[in-house]
Design a protein around this motif. Sequence first.
Motif, PDB file in Angstrom:
ATOM      1  N   LYS A 324       0.967  -0.916  -0.052  1.00  0.00           N
ATOM      2  CA  LYS A 324      -0.037   0.123  -0.125  1.00  0.00           C
ATOM      3  C   LYS A 324       0.788   1.326  -0.020  1.00  0.00           C
ATOM      4  N   HIS A 325       0.662   2.199  -0.849  1.00  0.00           N
ATOM      5  CA  HIS A 325       1.368   3.255  -1.156  1.00  0.00           C
ATOM      6  C   HIS A 325       0.759   4.533  -0.845  1.00  0.00           C
ATOM      7  N   MET A 326       1.091   5.581  -0.452  1.00  0.00           N
ATOM      8  CA  MET A 326       0.240   6.689  -0.435  1.00  0.00           C
ATOM      9  C   MET A 326       1.312   8.006  -0.325  1.00  0.00           C
ATOM     10  N   ALA A 327       1.181   9.130  -0.990  1.00  0.00           N
ATOM     11  CA  ALA A 327       1.991  10.271  -1.207  1.00  0.00           C
ATOM     12  C   ALA A 327       1.161  11.484  -1.351  1.00  0.00           C
ATOM     13  N   ALA A 328       1.853  12.469  -0.863  1.00  0.00           N
ATOM     14  CA  ALA A 328       1.162  13.787  -0.697  1.00  0.00           C
ATOM     15  C   ALA A 328       2.134  14.674  -1.353  1.00  0.00           C
TER      16      ALA A 328
END
Length: 392
Positions: A324-328
């Motif tokens: 699972k990957h999240m970026a902002a």
Amino acid sequence: MNNLPSSDYPRVPSNTIWDNSDLPLPQSSTQSADSPDSGTSVTNNVQPYLKGLVDDVQEFVRELTLLERSINIVTSPALVTTSEAIATNLRYMADSIGDTGEPYQAGDIGELHQARPLIKSTEEGIHVFSKRPKIDGILRQSQIPHTTSEAFFHKGPEQATAELNEQITKDTQGLITDFLQAKDLENPDLAFQLVTWLLQQVSWQSPFRVMNEKESSEITWENAAHSEIQWMESGSIQPIKHIKNKDYDFVAVPVLESGMKAVFVLPPEGETNPGSEDLNQILSSGLTTILGKSGREHAVLTLPKFKFNYQFTKICAEAEAKGKHMAALDVDENGATVAAASSMLSYDLHIPPEKLLRFKFDHSFYLAIINHKNSNDPRVIGMAQINHPEKS
């Protein structure tokens, strides 16, 4: 038992002096020797030390091909690939021990260290929830912060997840929140959960000027008026680095942080959906060339302010794991901030006007943030496609 990671992780100084030195251009260069500075032609020649960066671009383009091209996307390709490498090595080492408890070789630990090059050089954290005693031993010897299987079962999934989520939120200055879910840890077949995260800020050497409402109203996005977009313009003439590749303009804006580059990529107007192989070649060759570009030009830049986040899941077959990957990404008049988290679940000056370049980023464009502190292994730690400044 190792405690959860704390704020004493290696950090990039927040206010460092901009490094005016240029990277030496490799002898077998991607830059045409007889090209003028105003537009450098690019070939397919790629130096071995740039392989990591090229792989990062390929990872980014691969994700793009899976999406509706109208949305904004931001990822940290280097963090994704690093996480997968760590998970694969950790899984391999655990499997090689088997249930007999036979010790693993010291060289295996070395391989695990090599799989995590960025963890020591950027604002990143790493933590592993272990659910197997043999995983505990590997993590202890490899010096990866972790919660042992014993401590995990004592704390329980809810508390363990809440504590790490709080740490990630703190370390990413609130850009990544509620990243982990306790239910993932409840799976009895889960051997470990690897979690990595980063925060990287770059500050414009010359801050931009935010335009007033009247000025902004005179600028269009994709040839249409958008009152919700707030525009900014370079408050002074920017000493940029610029190359042109396949009619794509690559513009490196000077930043204060040493060893960092922020490169805006403006496609030709009307280019909305290039083939993935073409885009991969254009972005890879353009970024590798501008990384070694010498000399500077001067330009006035017009950019929209934007802020958005993006997340996706991915199967890592080699580690038999799900990621699972999240970026902002937050870009304003002062600079750009990228934060990202990755989780792997493994089962078992004055210039005459005519000499000025002008770039108006008023249609879909790209941004790459490159860490080249290690000149032998520059990596793309943040890369985005902005299709609309107000869409996420």
